[in-house]
Design a protein around this motif. Structure first.
Motif, PDB file in Angstrom:
ATOM      1  N   UNK A 207      -2.928   3.708   8.975  1.00 27.84           N
ATOM      2  CA  UNK A 207      -2.740   3.946   7.552  1.00 27.84           C
ATOM      3  C   UNK A 207      -2.637   5.444   7.277  1.00 27.84           C
ATOM      4  N   UNK A 210       0.711   6.878   8.313  1.00 30.78           N
ATOM      5  CA  UNK A 210       1.771   6.510   7.365  1.00 30.78           C
ATOM      6  C   UNK A 210       1.593   7.277   6.065  1.00 30.78           C
ATOM      7  N   UNK A 211       0.351   7.413   5.646  1.00 35.79           N
ATOM      8  CA  UNK A 211       0.040   8.104   4.405  1.00 35.79           C
ATOM      9  C   UNK A 211       0.486   9.559   4.454  1.00 35.79           C
ATOM     10  N   UNK A 212       0.387  10.149   5.648  1.00 36.23           N
ATOM     11  CA  UNK A 212       0.746  11.558   5.788  1.00 36.23           C
ATOM     12  C   UNK A 212       2.238  11.721   6.063  1.00 36.23           C
ATOM     13  N   UNK A 213       2.984  10.632   6.046  1.00 42.80           N
ATOM     14  CA  UNK A 213       4.435  10.739   6.100  1.00 42.80           C
ATOM     15  C   UNK A 213       5.079  10.283   7.387  1.00 42.80           C
TER      16      UNK A 213
ATOM     17  N   UNK B  71      -0.285   0.648   1.400  1.00 45.78           N
ATOM     18  CA  UNK B  71      -0.749  -0.013   2.628  1.00 45.78           C
ATOM     19  C   UNK B  71      -0.721  -1.523   2.474  1.00 45.78           C
ATOM     20  N   UNK B  91       4.506   3.670   2.463  1.00 39.07           N
ATOM     21  CA  UNK B  91       3.506   4.724   2.220  1.00 39.07           C
ATOM     22  C   UNK B  91       4.082   6.124   2.406  1.00 39.07           C
ATOM     23  N   UNK B  92       4.937   6.288   3.455  1.00 34.97           N
ATOM     24  CA  UNK B  92       5.454   7.631   3.733  1.00 34.97           C
ATOM     25  C   UNK B  92       6.511   8.072   2.734  1.00 34.97           C
ATOM     26  N   UNK B  96       1.859  10.240  -2.885  1.00 39.70           N
ATOM     27  CA  UNK B  96       0.406  10.168  -3.007  1.00 39.70           C
ATOM     28  C   UNK B  96      -0.177  10.362  -1.622  1.00 39.70           C
ATOM     29  N   UNK B  97      -1.385  10.866  -1.550  1.00 39.94           N
ATOM     30  CA  UNK B  97      -2.085  10.937  -0.268  1.00 39.94           C
ATOM     31  C   UNK B  97      -3.484  10.395  -0.438  1.00 39.94           C
ATOM     32  N   UNK B 118       0.661  16.180   8.555  1.00 45.25           N
ATOM     33  CA  UNK B 118       1.631  15.795   7.526  1.00 45.25           C
ATOM     34  C   UNK B 118       2.815  16.751   7.450  1.00 45.25           C
ATOM     35  N   UNK B 122       6.936  16.216   8.760  1.00 42.90           N
ATOM     36  CA  UNK B 122       8.015  16.552   7.821  1.00 42.90           C
ATOM     37  C   UNK B 122       8.898  17.670   8.350  1.00 42.90           C
TER      38      UNK B 122
END
Lengths: 303, 358
Positions: A207, A210-213, B71, B91-92, B96-97, B118, B122
């Protein structure tokens, strides 16, 4: 019974010390205790395991009388020199190394997605079914599995029959089928540690990634793989070393020109034991080199 | 819907940190098989707000957070971020984080690598990553642990790193899933203050999940109280504490004296069940006088509980009603309390201090 009568007296505090000479002696001597604990395993390890390996190594330096074919104790490096000078031996060593590496790679390629599915996606029921399916081959005998592969790929076997319907031919015996058979044999040894390691990765790391990209593939590459490295190394030591030592797969599903190190050892074991002994050092050397290489990559340092 | 000048969500990681967004949930439901975790939820979080979702475990608050993060899929309904529908976005692809409950730091990466993660995925230029990681660690005052691994840090430090790792991407909304749950009480209180400061500094929306009512009251601009997949009440801390609209809210936030409808009608002429906070109840002798705006019951003190700053008296009436009264220990420290266990007392409160809880 007398137990009812003696029960009340038994619960009373006992002033008289128990007489247990052996326990008392062991209690006073920690070294003796340790010795008693290790006596059996040490006998096994040193007496049988290391002793027989040492004998093997010594035999590798012995001579064979060219006329009588009898083994004579002595010291010669000829047996080892033969490993390098005989082109057939060199190519067999390299072929075996290639097969073992291919089996290891193939096992890992199957084990990782399967492990991710089992550990993170499958329902508990499905997970149990797959766990049994992976370990099931271990219940069957080794020869049974080789024979099963032989029947599948033999001249009149399944693949030839099916391919024959459309005028083609299935894959015949050869190195690819040896690789497939050995993967079939040793896959559980790779799949189980990999699955266990993936199970231990907290779900929220996926998670978080994915949350961080990160997309799925990036997560597998940057989070899952590094955390799997120890399990992959553990599994690969099995698939690699077990493949290096095998010769029955080559014999039954290998067809021509698929001799492995084990084949040569097996054929020399009566004719020329010193050469067989020298040759059996080769897989050991490969495994040692393999372990040194994995250590050098530093893959285990952060664990 | 407000007009926005935003480009696609995934391409705005470099947006200035002052940019923030609201969150809107429209009729969101979530089912896990037969279990309904969230039912028909409508919720609006204003940009820049510190918004808490408070409730017992299993009340659906974490599921809502996970749906906002992406999620979990929603079973039905819509999620809007800054007016844009993100219901189906991965999510990506959301700006939001998240700060996770047990931090979810990558165990095989150093602290600096964790914070940089992160930016790295990117494909941010290396020099910029270095600079921003430095700033970020500075912000949480942990520059000195940059080269350590997560397991070498204390709980509080890991918590701050998780915060830094999420904030470095300059999200428009920060989601926090019980981020202080694993810390001991003292550290938790210190982190609460720190969180509040950081939220003021970065100025973005915080959506905060907690089961700790005190934490929610302390930190939030507004609180949504969750129960069994529904929101029972949304309001400022003062509103939900002083004027609970349901018996659940009254009892979940702090201690509450719930007086059932028939008794409340008889005692105070109320139209239904009422809730009175213990600190609003004063004790007096049974023959004490009281104003017309007050209601009272007579009972016996069955228990006294000394809690440091206050003492709680549990008063039980003849007809079985239990009232908790709290009295501040603002008299001299060695003063003996005026009431004792077994005393007959009158428990008195102002009618306007009682909240109607239908």
């Amino acid at each position: 019974m007398t137990s009812t009568a003696s029960a009340p007296t038994r619960s009373e505090p006992q002033a008289v010390p128990l007489h247990r000479p052996v326990s008392t002696a062991l209690h006073r001597r920690p070294r003796l205790r340790l010795g008693a604990l290790l006596a059996l395993p040490l006998t096994w390890l040193v007496g049988l395991y290391i002793f027989s390996l040492a004998l093997l190594l010594i035999t590798a330096f012995w001579l064979v009388d060219p006329f009588t074919s009898l083994v004579r104790p002595g010291f010669t490096l000829d047996n080892f020199a033969l490993l390098f000078s005989n082109p057939a031996y060199v190519s067999t060593s390299l072929r075996t190394l290639g097969i073992a590496l291919a089996v290891t790679a193939l096992s890992a390629v199957f084990a990782i997605p399967l492990g991710i599915f089992m550990a993170k996606i499958a329902s508990p029921w499905m997970r149990a079914v797959l766990a049994v399916a992976i370990t099931l081959p271990l219940w069957a005998g080794y020869l049974v599995k080789i024979v099963a592969m032989r029947i599948t790929f033999t001249e009149e076997g399944f693949f030839n029959s099916v391919a024959g319907l459309i005028g083609g031919r299935g894959p015949g015996f050869g190195i690819p089928i040896v690789i497939l058979t050995l993967t079939y044999l040793w896959f559980p040894y790779m799949a189980l540690p990999v699955y266990t390691a993936i199970r231990q990765i907290p779900v929220n790391l996926f998670d978080a990634s994915a949350d961080l990209g990160a997309q799925g593939w990036t997560t597998i590459r940057t989070v899952v793989m590094p955390l799997l490295t120890p399990a992959l190394i553990a599994g690969s030591v099995f698939t690699f070393s077990l493949s290096l030592g095998d010769y029955l797969a080559a014999r039954f599903v290998g067809g021509p020109n698929s001799q492995m190190i084990g084949s040569i050892i097996a054929s020399n074991i009566n004719l020329n034991p010193p050469v067989a002994a020298a040759f059996s050092v080769v897989p050991i050397a490969f495994v040692v080199i393999y372990l040194l290489v994995t250590r050098r990559t530093g893959a285990l340092e952060r664990m | 819907m407000p007009a926005t000048d935003t480009t696609a969500p995934a391409t705005t990681p470099d947006a200035p940190s002052s940019e923030t967004a609201g969150v809107e949930l429209r009729g969101v439901s979530k089912h896990f098989g037969d279990m309904v975790a969230v039912r028909e939820l409508d919720l609006t979080v204003a940009p820049g707000e510190f918004f808490s979702m408070l409730g017992p475990s299993g009340s659906g608050k974490t599921t809502v957070l996970r749906m906002i993060a992406g999620f979990e899929d929603v079973t039905s309904g819509q999620i809007l971020l800054d007016g844009q529908d993100v219901t189906a976005a991965a999510p990506f692809d959301r700006t939001v984080n998240t700060v996770f409950q047990d931090y979810a730091l990558f165990p095989h990466m150093t602290i600096a690598e964790n914070v940089a993660y992160g930016l790295k995925v990117r494909k941010t230029p290396k020099t910029e990553i270095t600079a921003r990681v430095g700033e970020s660690l500075e912000q949480v005052r942990l520059s000195h642990v940059a080269d350590r691994l997560p397991h070498q840090l204390s709980g509080g430090q890991r918590q701050r790193i998780a915060l830094a790792r999420a904030l470095i991407l300059r999200p428009r909304v920060l989601l926090l899933d019980e981020p202080l749950g694993a810390l001991d009480k003292q550290l938790r209180e210190q982190m609460q203050i720190e969180l509040k400061q950081i939220q003021r500094e970065v100025g973005i929306t915080f959506v905060f999940v907690t089961h700790d009512q005190e934490e929610a009251l302390t930190l939030s601009d507004r609180i949504a109280v969750f129960n069994e997949g529904r929101v029972e009440q949304v309001g400022t801390p003062r509103e939900v504490y002083e004027y609970p609209q349901t018996a659940f809210v009254a009892s979940f936030l702090g201690i509450s004296n719930l007086i059932p409808a028939d008794l409340a009608r008889e005692l105070a002429g109320a139209e239904g069940a009422i809730s009175v906070r213990p600190e609003r109840v004063r004790l007096a002798a049974t023959d004490a006088s009281m104003s017309a705006a007050e209601t009272s019951v007579i009972g016996t003190i069955t228990e006294t509980v000394y809690t440091g700053p206050a003492t709680r008296y549990i008063v039980t009436t003849d007809y079985g009603l239990t009232i908790v009264a709290e009295r501040h220990n603002d008299h001299a420290p060695d003063d003996t309390a005026p009431f004792h266990r077994g005393d007959q007392v009158r428990a008195i409160w102002y009618r306007e201090h009682a909240a109607l809880v239908p």
